[in-house]
Design a protein around this motif. Structure first.
Motif, PDB file in Angstrom:
ATOM      1  N   GLY A 174       0.733  -1.082  -0.027  1.00 62.05           N
ATOM      2  CA  GLY A 174      -0.070   0.134  -0.003  1.00 62.05           C
ATOM      3  C   GLY A 174       0.798   1.366   0.048  1.00 62.05           C
ATOM      4  N   GLY A 175       1.978   1.415  -0.558  1.00 63.02           N
ATOM      5  CA  GLY A 175       3.081   2.374  -0.350  1.00 63.02           C
ATOM      6  C   GLY A 175       3.953   2.534   0.738  1.00 63.02           C
ATOM      7  N   ALA A 176       3.663   1.673   1.814  1.00 63.07           N
ATOM      8  CA  ALA A 176       4.124   1.829   2.984  1.00 63.07           C
ATOM      9  C   ALA A 176       6.007   1.872   2.713  1.00 63.07           C
ATOM     10  N   LEU A 177       6.648   2.746   3.300  1.00 59.48           N
ATOM     11  CA  LEU A 177       8.214   2.777   3.064  1.00 59.48           C
ATOM     12  C   LEU A 177       8.750   1.973   4.218  1.00 59.48           C
ATOM     13  N   ILE A 178       9.558   1.316   3.805  1.00 61.24           N
ATOM     14  CA  ILE A 178      10.245   0.550   5.107  1.00 61.24           C
ATOM     15  C   ILE A 178      11.798   1.249   5.360  1.00 61.24           C
ATOM     16  N   ASN A 179      12.116   1.460   6.553  1.00 62.98           N
ATOM     17  CA  ASN A 179      13.396   2.163   7.182  1.00 62.98           C
ATOM     18  C   ASN A 179      14.308   1.073   6.977  1.00 62.98           C
ATOM     19  N   PRO A 180      15.352   1.176   6.156  1.00 60.45           N
ATOM     20  CA  PRO A 180      16.551   0.558   5.835  1.00 60.45           C
ATOM     21  C   PRO A 180      17.516   0.154   6.985  1.00 60.45           C
ATOM     22  N   ARG A 181      17.393   1.205   7.960  1.00 58.43           N
ATOM     23  CA  ARG A 181      18.370   0.986   9.238  1.00 58.43           C
ATOM     24  C   ARG A 181      17.478   0.170  10.069  1.00 58.43           C
ATOM     25  N   THR A 182      16.331   0.056  10.426  1.00 58.56           N
ATOM     26  CA  THR A 182      15.647  -0.748  11.358  1.00 58.56           C
ATOM     27  C   THR A 182      14.893  -1.818  11.060  1.00 58.56           C
ATOM     28  N   LEU A 183      14.479  -1.661   9.591  1.00 55.46           N
ATOM     29  CA  LEU A 183      13.466  -2.608   8.812  1.00 55.46           C
ATOM     30  C   LEU A 183      12.437  -2.767   9.374  1.00 55.46           C
ATOM     31  N   ASP A 184      11.780  -1.541   9.960  1.00 54.94           N
ATOM     32  CA  ASP A 184      10.309  -1.369  10.174  1.00 54.94           C
ATOM     33  C   ASP A 184       9.835  -0.242   9.750  1.00 54.94           C
ATOM     34  N   THR A 185       8.498   0.233   9.796  1.00 60.77           N
ATOM     35  CA  THR A 185       7.864   1.353   8.899  1.00 60.77           C
ATOM     36  C   THR A 185       8.275   2.927   9.899  1.00 60.77           C
ATOM     37  N   LYS A 186       8.945   2.805  10.885  1.00 59.97           N
ATOM     38  CA  LYS A 186       9.156   3.925  11.560  1.00 59.97           C
ATOM     39  C   LYS A 186      10.360   4.724  11.219  1.00 59.97           C
ATOM     40  N   PHE A 187      10.203   5.921  10.923  1.00 59.06           N
ATOM     41  CA  PHE A 187      11.446   6.825  10.704  1.00 59.06           C
ATOM     42  C   PHE A 187      11.570   7.896  11.678  1.00 59.06           C
ATOM     43  N   ASP A 188      12.846   7.845  12.152  1.00 60.24           N
ATOM     44  CA  ASP A 188      13.333   9.130  13.191  1.00 60.24           C
ATOM     45  C   ASP A 188      13.510  10.304  12.118  1.00 60.24           C
ATOM     46  N   LEU A 189      12.788  11.455  12.560  1.00 63.32           N
ATOM     47  CA  LEU A 189      12.623  12.634  11.887  1.00 63.32           C
ATOM     48  C   LEU A 189      14.321  13.108  11.861  1.00 63.32           C
TER      49      LEU A 189
END
Length: 475
Positions: free
Chosen positions: A359-374
């Motif tokens: 559904g277009g969700a981006l995966i954080n390559p550092r953590t491999l989850d969907t959350k990004f630290d701003l």
């Protein structure tokens, strides 16, 4: 793709200093000069002078007093404070690095000459580009008599750095943590010392790629076939063609070189062609999502190959870009009108395979989850989402990938998580990562203690009075 090279007619004094900083920075803390076992005797002199003597020996590696000075310069170049670091502590770090490298050789960890030469070409290109200098001025600055002598010196530095990093990987490669270990790690942290995680966002995107005309595709196919003919029949160098024309930023500067095996994370289309060729063979042009390629197999070693490739991308016309923008604008209008959800629009219309099924969700390559630290987000993505609230969608914007391929995007912030103290259930993956790092540190400490006992180590002069974190003096 690689940045454009800048040419300058001169190099300033500041540029020369930058050479030193860059050389130290591109290497890790272990990358110091390897000294041969035979050290020429100094001629006697009535004048007192500071001798750059050997201060320590670890296995087959020697450490000079000047190596300590070099590491202080490196730390400063990276913006670190050195006021609380003693020379004894710095020597301890250098000895640890050499212990890794020495043991890597004992364990028969393979670091090939071609691999180091490839890294060296890339590093030297980066130094020259950032300083605007020439290879002759680089050689002169480091007081070498020729480019060959400088490359030999640089080769030894890079080889030890590579051995060190590979040994570190080997020590911790089998270290894992169980859910029970993660839970116990979290429980033992005092409430007042729990880490705080910054504001995080979850982001989804829809990508529309401009349509490439068949005419433009044929142009790059013809160009690649021309390169292949020049190399096979005209004696041209594949290396030179890649440096001059390839549009792959990850390999252009070192002649299109990659080392890979069947587990290397390359796209399937590329690997299928690479492993279908014989040594010395050049492929026909073939297409991947990145453009069109030709591959040259330089060396086959069992299940591993050394290859070079050239990537060319068909030209995108202005008309194609306008059509892509119009298409994504219409998609955005339908989402805002409630005719379709963002996730469903991504699944049905997005051209990005990696995200459309989610559904277009981006995966954080550092953590491999969907959350990004701003605070750690890619600046280009941050610029698009920083002012968006949860559920809001950006205006269409033009973007390009690492290869320079252009596209249009819209992004939506699907969720915002405010700054908060670590919560076991919400932040499990981050806590797991912290627990794993702690376990890896303990494993490295245990390994270091064991190897110090069985490795030849000698510390000279005043440094024998140092108080080290590790038992280098074997007391």
């Amino acid at each position: 793709m690689p940045s454009k090279m800048r040419s300058m007619r001169f190099i300033s004094k500041k540029g020369l200093m930058l050479f030193a900083v860059i050389l130290l920075t591109v290497l890790n803390a272990s990358a110091q000069e390897i000294i041969k076992d035979t050290v020429p005797a100094k001629k006697s002199s009535n004048k007192r002078q500071k001798i750059d003597g050997v201060v320590a020996t670890v296995g087959d590696y020697l450490i000079l007093d000047s190596d300590i000075d070099k590491n202080f310069i490196e730390l400063q170049s990276q913006g670190n404070s050195i006021k609380d670091i003693t020379r004894c502590q710095m020597l301890g770090m250098l000895m640890e690095d050499r212990l890794y490298a020495h043991q890597a050789v004992q364990d028969s960890i393979i670091v090939t000459d071609s691999e180091i030469n490839s890294i060296m070409d890339e590093k030297i290109s980066a130094m020259l580009e950032q300083t605007g200098g020439t290879i002759d001025k680089l050689v002169k600055f480091y007081k070498k008599n020729s480019e060959e002598e400088f490359r030999t010196y640089f080769f030894d530095i890079l080889r030890m750095g590579k051995l060190t990093s590979e040994m570190r990987k080997k020590i911790v490669e089998k270290v894992e943590v169980t859910p029970e270990e993660v839970r116990n790690f979290f429980k033992k942290i005092p409430q007042a010392e729990l880490p705080t995680f910054g504001e995080e966002v979850e982001v989804s995107q829809i990508v529309i790629n401009p349509v490439v005309s068949q005419e433009e595709k044929q142009k790059v196919i013809d160009k690649l076939n021309e390169f292949k003919k020049d190399i096979q029949e005209g004696g041209s160098s594949f290396f030179s063609k890649a440096v001059l024309y390839s549009q792959d930023p990850g390999s252009k500067s070192n002649g299109g070189y990659y080392k890979m095996n069947r587990k290397t994370p390359f796209i399937k289309e590329f690997k299928d062609v690479a492993f279908g060729l014989d040594e010395g063979q050049i492929s026909a042009p073939f297409e991947t999502p990145y453009g069109y390629h030709i591959i040259y197999i330089e060396k086959i070693r069992g299940q591993e190959v050394d290859l070079r490739h050239i990537l060319l991308q068909p030209k995108i016309t202005e008309e194609s870009m306008r059509d892509a923008k119009e298409e994504i604008t219409n998609i955005r209008k339908k989402i805002l009108a409630g005719e379709i959800s963002f996730a469903d629009a991504a699944r049905s219309s997005s051209d990005e395979k990696e995200t459309k099924t989610n559904g277009g969700a981006l995966i954080n390559p550092r953590t491999l989850d969907t959350k990004f630290d701003l605070t750690k987000m890619d600046p280009s993505l941050y610029a698009q989402i920083s002012d968006l609230k949860a559920g809001e969608i950006s205006a269409p914007f033009e973007d390009e990938d690492q290869s320079g391929k252009k596209m249009y995007k819209i992004v939506m912030v699907t969720n915002k998580v405010p700054e908060h103290v670590a919560d076991y259930s919400k932040d499990y993956l981050k806590i797991k990562d912290l627990a794993l790092k702690e376990k890896q540190i303990k494993e490295i400490a245990k390994w270091t203690e064991e190897k110090i006992k069985e490795t030849y180590i000698k510390i000279n002069g005043e440094y024998r009075n140092c108080v080290f974190a590790n038992n280098w003096l074997k007391k």
